[in-house]
Structure formats: C-alpha cells, structure tokens
Design a protein around this motif. Structure first.
Motif, short mmCIF file in Angstrom:
data_model
loop_
_atom_site.label_atom_id
_atom_site.label_comp_id
_atom_site.label_asym_id
_atom_site.label_seq_id
_atom_site.Cartn_x
_atom_site.Cartn_y
_atom_site.Cartn_z
N GLY A 18 0.75 -1.24 0.00
CA GLY A 18 0.00 0.00 0.00
C GLY A 18 0.78 1.29 0.00
O GLY A 18 0.18 2.37 0.00
N VAL A 19 2.10 1.25 -0.01
CA VAL A 19 2.87 2.48 -0.08
C VAL A 19 2.80 3.04 -1.50
O VAL A 19 3.00 2.32 -2.47
N ASP A 20 2.51 4.32 -1.60
CA ASP A 20 2.39 4.99 -2.89
C ASP A 20 3.70 4.88 -3.66
O ASP A 20 4.76 5.29 -3.19
N GLU A 21 3.63 4.35 -4.88
CA GLU A 21 4.85 4.17 -5.67
C GLU A 21 5.53 5.50 -6.00
O GLU A 21 6.74 5.54 -6.24
N ALA A 22 4.78 6.59 -5.97
CA ALA A 22 5.38 7.90 -6.22
C ALA A 22 6.38 8.28 -5.14
O ALA A 22 7.26 9.12 -5.35
N LYS A 23 6.26 7.65 -3.97
CA LYS A 23 7.18 7.93 -2.87
C LYS A 23 8.42 7.04 -2.88
O LYS A 23 9.38 7.31 -2.17
N LEU A 24 8.39 5.97 -3.66
CA LEU A 24 9.43 4.95 -3.55
C LEU A 24 10.67 5.28 -4.40
O LEU A 24 10.55 5.69 -5.56
N GLU A 25 11.82 5.08 -3.82
CA GLU A 25 13.10 5.19 -4.52
C GLU A 25 13.94 3.98 -4.16
O GLU A 25 13.93 3.53 -3.01
N THR A 26 14.66 3.45 -5.14
CA THR A 26 15.52 2.29 -4.91
C THR A 26 16.99 2.73 -4.86
O THR A 26 17.48 3.36 -5.79
N ILE A 27 17.65 2.40 -3.77
CA ILE A 27 19.09 2.64 -3.64
C ILE A 27 19.73 1.36 -3.13
O ILE A 27 19.42 0.89 -2.04
N TYR A 28 20.62 0.80 -3.93
CA TYR A 28 21.29 -0.43 -3.52
C TYR A 28 22.30 -0.16 -2.40
O TYR A 28 22.83 0.95 -2.27
N LEU A 29 22.55 -1.17 -1.62
CA LEU A 29 23.51 -1.07 -0.53
C LEU A 29 24.94 -1.05 -1.07
O LEU A 29 25.21 -1.54 -2.17
N GLN A 230 23.53 9.01 -3.53
CA GLN A 230 22.13 8.82 -3.93
C GLN A 230 21.17 9.21 -2.81
O GLN A 230 20.12 9.81 -3.07
N TYR A 231 21.52 8.90 -1.57
CA TYR A 231 20.68 9.34 -0.45
C TYR A 231 20.66 10.87 -0.36
O TYR A 231 19.60 11.47 -0.09
N MET A 232 21.80 11.53 -0.58
CA MET A 232 21.83 12.98 -0.54
C MET A 232 20.92 13.57 -1.62
O MET A 232 20.24 14.57 -1.39
N HIS A 233 20.89 12.95 -2.78
CA HIS A 233 19.99 13.41 -3.83
C HIS A 233 18.54 13.33 -3.37
O HIS A 233 17.76 14.25 -3.62
N VAL A 234 18.19 12.25 -2.71
CA VAL A 234 16.82 12.11 -2.20
C VAL A 234 16.51 13.18 -1.16
O VAL A 234 15.45 13.82 -1.18
N PHE A 235 17.47 13.42 -0.24
CA PHE A 235 17.26 14.43 0.80
C PHE A 235 17.09 15.82 0.18
O PHE A 235 16.41 16.68 0.73
N GLU A 236 17.72 16.03 -0.99
CA GLU A 236 17.65 17.31 -1.66
C GLU A 236 16.47 17.42 -2.62
O GLU A 236 16.31 18.42 -3.32
N GLY A 237 15.65 16.35 -2.69
CA GLY A 237 14.46 16.39 -3.53
C GLY A 237 14.70 16.02 -4.98
O GLY A 237 13.86 16.27 -5.84
N ARG A 238 15.86 15.39 -5.24
CA ARG A 238 16.17 14.97 -6.61
C ARG A 238 16.05 13.46 -6.74
O ARG A 238 15.96 12.74 -5.76
N SER A 239 16.08 12.98 -7.98
CA SER A 239 16.16 11.54 -8.20
C SER A 239 17.50 11.04 -7.69
O SER A 239 18.52 11.69 -7.90
N PRO A 240 17.52 9.85 -7.01
CA PRO A 240 18.80 9.36 -6.53
C PRO A 240 19.79 9.04 -7.63
O PRO A 240 21.00 8.99 -7.39
N HIS A 241 19.29 8.86 -8.86
CA HIS A 241 20.15 8.46 -9.96
C HIS A 241 20.46 9.62 -10.90
O HIS A 241 20.97 9.42 -12.01
N ALA A 242 20.15 10.86 -10.45
CA ALA A 242 20.47 12.02 -11.27
C ALA A 242 21.98 12.25 -11.26
O ALA A 242 22.66 12.00 -10.27
#
Length: 243
Positions: A18-29, A230-242
C-alpha cells in the motif's frame, strides 16, 4: 516524503502493501568488506588448512556463509545438490541459525564429514581469508512465503574479493548477481551442480577472467560513496540516480 528501498524486489513488496509508488526510490547497498595484509592472509590460510585438512589451491572449494535460515536453502542443497558433485568438491559452511541442526544432520546422514565443513560462527579475519581463498560462493536459496532475500550482501562481498557466485534466481538475487556470477532456475539442483562443474572445467585463464569480472562489477556498482550520494539526492528532492 520518500521511502527508500534496497532492491526492486523490496520495491514490489512495499508497493503491494500500500505504499504509494510515487514515494518509492531504490538505492542499492554498498559493499566494501575488509581486506588483510598478505602475510596475515597466508598465516590464516595455513592455519585453517591444517585444522580442517584441506588444500587451498588444490581442493575444489565451495563456500557459503550467512544466517542459516530456511530460505538460504543450505540443508536442501546438501541433501539434493552435493550428491551430484564429484567427491573432490568440498563445501565450507559458515554462520549460525535455526537450520544449523538440519545442516549437520544432512552432512552426517550422507557420510560427507570429509567433504562438508560446518564452522558455525566465523571470526571476521577468518571470513575475510575464506573470501579470498575459496573457488565459488553458492546461494542455493529457496522461496519461502513471507521470508525473502531483500537484497543480499554476502555474495557481493565474496565477488568483491574475486570469488564468483552460483545462485538460484530467486528474490533479489536476480538483481545483485547480474554479472560475475551464474543464475540457475530455482529448484533445479541438477542445473546448479552442472554450473559448478562447468566453472571448474574452465581453464586457468578463463577462471581468472571470471574472477576479474566479478571483482570489477561489484567495485564499480556497489560502493558506499555511491549509495551516500544517492541518499543525498533524495534528501535534496532529486532523483537518486540524477547526475
């Protein structure tokens, strides 16, 4: 605002509950296991070889380390896969868990005490030595309801050291073992054993090429620096893969 998952496999699970896919980002370990000085590596290898009566570089050695739970499939592999392999192919099993008793029982019932070495807890320096000393890491995972391999780092840690992987294509293993290893159809133990045999049938140069390939693949794709960026990109509101 965002939910970060560690694989496409966990992405699907998270979306399904039930988590909205718009919120999901994948970052590998990231995978950056320790290394050892060459003299310490040699001393640990010699001590282990004498203790267990094995010959690194001569015996054909499979390795599996991890929490010994049902989904790891270790007992099933011993029961169904090991009898298909030549007698000079040996298996080192490390790690503790609820399947440990079944693993020990399967080893005993098959009379494989001289082919299978069950270590239990493995000290960090010895574990590092084994990553650099065995021939193939195996992940004969099985599908277990409500218990999945969310990503899996142990196989990548071995690949980082230059040890190729043979794994059943279940859960997120299809994502992490994309190069430098071999994926086998789930539950096909004959094909799993055949892939092990095929690797050992390669000549020395071809085996070295596979080892170099898996080492380069992990070191290029699974670093903590990349994960942190990639996490920093997410914290900054960007795609992690930008870029």
């Amino acid at each position: 605002e965002k939910v970060v998952v560690i694989s496409q496999n966990t992405y699907r699970i998270t979306a399904d509950v039930g988590v909205d896919e718009a919120k999901l980002e994948t970052i590998y370990l990231g995978v950056e296991p320790p290394t050892l000085p060459s003299d310490q590596l040699r001393a640990l290898r010699q001590r282990f070889a004498e203790q267990h009566a094995i010959r690194f570089g001569q015996d054909r050695l499979l390795f599996m380390f991890g929490r010994q739970v049902r989904r790891k499939g270790m007992a099933d592999f011993i029961e169904r896969g090991m009898p298909m392999l030549a007698d000079d192919i040996k298996l080192i099993v490390g790690g503790q868990g609820p399947e440990a008793e079944r693993i020990a029982a399967a080893r005993s019932e098959l009379g494989f005490e001289e082919r299978i070495f069950v270590l239990g807890r493995v000290p960090d320096d010895e574990l590092t030595m084994l990553r650099y000393s065995c021939d193939l890491f195996i992940m004969p995972n099985i599908r277990v309801p409500n218990d999945v391999e969310g990503f899996g780092q142990t196989q990548l840690e071995c690949m980082h050291a230059g040890m190729p992987v043979v794994a059943f294509a279940v859960d997120a293993l299809t994502e992490s073992v994309r190069e430098g290893g071999y994926l086998v159809e789930p539950d096909d133990y004959a094909a799993f054993a055949a892939q092990i045999d095929a690797y050992f049938a390669l000549d020395r140069e071809d085996r070295e090429a596979v080892r170099q390939s898996c080492r380069a693949y992990v070191r290029a794709n699974y670093t903590w620096d990349a994960a942190a960026d990639q996490y920093m990109h997410v914290f900054e509101g960007r795609s992690p893969h930008a870029h």
